[in-house]
Write a protein that holds these residues in place. Structure first.
Motif, PDB file in Angstrom:
ATOM      1  N   SER A   7       2.174 -29.640 -23.349  1.00 43.50           N
ATOM      2  CA  SER A   7       3.553 -30.529 -22.900  1.00 43.50           C
ATOM      3  C   SER A   7       3.470 -30.255 -21.342  1.00 43.50           C
ATOM      4  O   SER A   7       3.932 -30.903 -20.846  1.00 43.50           O
ATOM      5  CB  SER A   7       4.673 -30.411 -23.825  1.00 43.50           C
ATOM      6  OG  SER A   7       4.866 -28.462 -23.351  1.00 43.50           O
ATOM      7  N   LYS A  10       1.127 -32.422 -18.799  1.00 43.92           N
ATOM      8  CA  LYS A  10       1.959 -32.899 -18.556  1.00 43.92           C
ATOM      9  C   LYS A  10       2.720 -32.987 -18.036  1.00 43.92           C
ATOM     10  O   LYS A  10       2.847 -34.051 -16.459  1.00 43.92           O
ATOM     11  CB  LYS A  10       2.565 -33.643 -19.984  1.00 43.92           C
ATOM     12  CG  LYS A  10       0.850 -34.259 -21.150  1.00 43.92           C
ATOM     13  CD  LYS A  10       1.047 -34.510 -22.167  1.00 43.92           C
ATOM     14  CE  LYS A  10       0.381 -35.369 -22.729  1.00 43.92           C
ATOM     15  NZ  LYS A  10       0.399 -35.715 -24.330  1.00 43.92           N
ATOM     16  N   ASP A  13       1.155 -32.296 -13.883  1.00 46.10           N
ATOM     17  CA  ASP A  13       0.985 -33.373 -13.383  1.00 46.10           C
ATOM     18  C   ASP A  13       1.578 -34.707 -13.083  1.00 46.10           C
ATOM     19  O   ASP A  13       1.281 -35.738 -12.533  1.00 46.10           O
ATOM     20  CB  ASP A  13      -0.037 -34.260 -14.573  1.00 46.10           C
ATOM     21  CG  ASP A  13      -1.302 -33.622 -15.699  1.00 46.10           C
ATOM     22  OD1 ASP A  13      -1.774 -32.859 -14.796  1.00 46.10           O
ATOM     23  OD2 ASP A  13      -1.824 -33.797 -16.413  1.00 46.10           O
TER      24      ASP A  13
END
Length: 121
Positions: A7, A10, A13
């Motif tokens: 997580s 992510k 990102d």
């Protein structure tokens, strides 16, 4: 880290994608603003191989050019240029869309006239 690493990556990102999109939007916005302020477009009228006229795109004008083969009327209005009238047989130049960006052209082959938008000072 085994449970939360996926997580966290992510989230980073998404932040990276947001930063890249923001930078692209700023770059494109600056290009659009600079393009509108820094460049002046004019219509370059060429007959045969000779430049016979240069008309600024920021001044409304209607001008007719006569050749041995016939005539063409060029209209500049609202930052656009078009051939509004001609006595050529095929009327391709008259039916062409108005041009408004550097590099765009309208050509009347029967009369050997071309109108091209170019950037200048």
């Amino acid at each position: 880290c085994r449970k939360n690493c996926g997580s966290a990556v992510k989230k980073y990102d998404l932040v990276l994608i947001a930063v890249v999109l923001l930078a692209a939007a700023i770059f494109l916005g600056n290009r659009i603003i600079a393009g509108n302020q820094g460049s002046h477009l004019y219509a370059q009228v060429v007959m045969g191989r000779e430049v016979i006229d240069e008309l600024p795109l920021d001044t409304p004008i209607v001008k007719t050019y006569k050749t041995d083969e016939g005539y063409n009327t060029i209209v500049i209005e609202a930052g656009k240029c078009q051939i509004s009238e001609a006595d050529c047989f095929n009327q391709i130049c008259v039916n062409s869309s108005a041009i408004s960006k550097a590099g765009e052209s309208i050509v009347c082959m029967p009369h050997k006239i071309a109108v091209t938008l170019v950037e200048g000072e």
